[in-house]
Design a protein around this motif. Structure first.
Motif, PDB file in Angstrom:
ATOM      1  N   LEU A  89      61.267  31.775  -3.235  1.00  0.00           N
ATOM      2  CA  LEU A  89      61.153  30.418  -3.101  1.00  0.00           C
ATOM      3  C   LEU A  89      61.887  29.681  -2.076  1.00  0.00           C
ATOM      4  O   LEU A  89      63.195  30.467  -2.135  1.00  0.00           O
ATOM      5  CB  LEU A  89      61.351  29.747  -4.482  1.00  0.00           C
ATOM      6  CG  LEU A  89      60.467  29.759  -5.474  1.00  0.00           C
ATOM      7  CD1 LEU A  89      61.085  29.220  -6.900  1.00  0.00           C
ATOM      8  CD2 LEU A  89      59.053  28.946  -5.067  1.00  0.00           C
ATOM      9  N   GLY A 127      59.132  24.487  -8.614  1.00  0.00           N
ATOM     10  CA  GLY A 127      59.121  25.065  -7.182  1.00  0.00           C
ATOM     11  C   GLY A 127      57.830  25.899  -7.027  1.00  0.00           C
ATOM     12  O   GLY A 127      57.013  25.764  -6.158  1.00  0.00           O
ATOM     13  N   ASP A 130      54.638  23.828  -7.105  1.00  0.00           N
ATOM     14  CA  ASP A 130      54.466  22.538  -6.435  1.00  0.00           C
ATOM     15  C   ASP A 130      54.269  21.228  -7.380  1.00  0.00           C
ATOM     16  O   ASP A 130      53.355  20.444  -7.198  1.00  0.00           O
ATOM     17  CB  ASP A 130      53.206  22.773  -5.446  1.00  0.00           C
ATOM     18  CG  ASP A 130      53.504  22.022  -4.082  1.00  0.00           C
ATOM     19  OD1 ASP A 130      54.537  21.498  -3.988  1.00  0.00           O
ATOM     20  OD2 ASP A 130      52.558  21.854  -3.538  1.00  0.00           O
ATOM     21  N   THR A 132      56.002  17.854  -9.525  1.00  0.00           N
ATOM     22  CA  THR A 132      57.143  17.037  -9.428  1.00  0.00           C
ATOM     23  C   THR A 132      58.268  17.318 -10.713  1.00  0.00           C
ATOM     24  O   THR A 132      57.624  17.691 -11.919  1.00  0.00           O
ATOM     25  CB  THR A 132      56.446  15.658  -9.592  1.00  0.00           C
ATOM     26  OG1 THR A 132      55.692  15.225  -8.782  1.00  0.00           O
ATOM     27  CG2 THR A 132      57.585  14.526  -9.835  1.00  0.00           C
TER      28      THR A 132
END
Ligand code: ASP
Length: 264
Positions: A89, A127, A130, A132
């Motif tokens: 990541l 992460g 993807d 919020t």
């Protein structure tokens, strides 16, 4: 009308390693309704391993006694940074790790220390998905006597009104002054149930290390049969009697809206 979402809570073993978190991502990708993800802190990778939450309580205890936390903190930071590296990541966790260490050394509460397991892991899970990231201290509101403030449901619904995925770390929230409060141990189950209620979920999937609620403890009776269906009342009773499959308080928020709880 858009379809009702599914809320997925992942327990400590489900997020204990990079491989496990990759499985989480596969599960989420497999169904577009799985838009709300509630992760625990990384748990044990093997029987000898230590849960991040336990290390955080230990760090807090050392700090409280005026002892150095570095040796324990290095283990905690290494686990999180290891996950980021394993997953490849592009995520700089150093600032949140440094902030947490400074707060714990500076006398932050045990609840604050323990909550960092979920809070930091949430960044990793968000992460890879993807999604919020929502800080649970901003939406899970505790009132007097650690009771949930019903305002919580509005706060979550307001913050999660867009389409797309949301990661809401389990186990903690805050009082109205912003001071972090946690549920009792295993409390990410409760967060998941609250989120399911708030977003009027089609179901609440609780992903854990056993598939389903079993007739008896599988560590004692390996061939224990799975209970296919159970009422909220029976589930609550089993949890209360010590079936560790679900936190005893996790039944109520889902039951209030008649949301099925699915142990996966
Ligand atoms: N991480 C917390 C615990 O170990 C909460 C949870 O996993 O649900 O109790």
């Amino acid at each position: 009308m858009s379809q009702q979402p599914i809320v997925c809570k992942f327990g400590g073993t489900s997020v204990a390693s990079g491989d496990q978190i990759r499985k989480v991502a596969e599960i989420i990708d497999a169904d577009p309704r799985r838009r709300f993800i509630v992760p625990s802190a990384p748990g044990k990778r093997s029987p000898e391993d230590t849960k991040i939450t336990d290390l955080l309580y230990l760090a807090h205890d050392l700090a409280r006694k005026g002892q150095a936390i570095e040796a324990v903190w290095d283990q905690i930071a290494a686990r999180f940074l290891g996950l980021v590296a394993e997953l490849g990541l592009d995520l700089d966790l150093q600032p949140v790790l440094d902030e947490a260490a400074a707060e714990i050394k500076g006398g932050a509460s045990a609840a604050y220390a323990a909550s960092r397991g979920e809070a930091i892991n949430g960044h990793i899970v968000a992460g890879i998905l993807d999604a919020t990231y929502i800080d649970s201290a901003e939406v899970i509101r505790f009132g007097k006597g650690r009771r949930l403030d019903p305002l919580t449901y509005e706060l979550i619904a307001d913050r999660c009104s867009e389409s797309g995925r949301y990661v809401i770390p389990g186990f903690y929230g805050a009082d109205r002054h912003g001071t972090v409060v946690t549920f009792s141990r295993g409390g990410s189950d409760v967060t998941g149930s609250i989120v399911a209620n708030a977003v009027d979920a089609e179901s609440y999937e609780n992903w854990t290390d056993v598939s389903g609620v079993l007739m008896t403890d599988p560590r004692i009776v390996p061939e224990a049969a799975t209970i296919q269906e159970i009422t909220y009342k029976e589930l609550r009773e089993l949890a209360y009697m010590g079936a560790s499959v679900l936190h005893e308080e996790a039944v109520f928020p889902a039951r209030e809206q008649g949301i099925p709880i699915n142990i996966r």
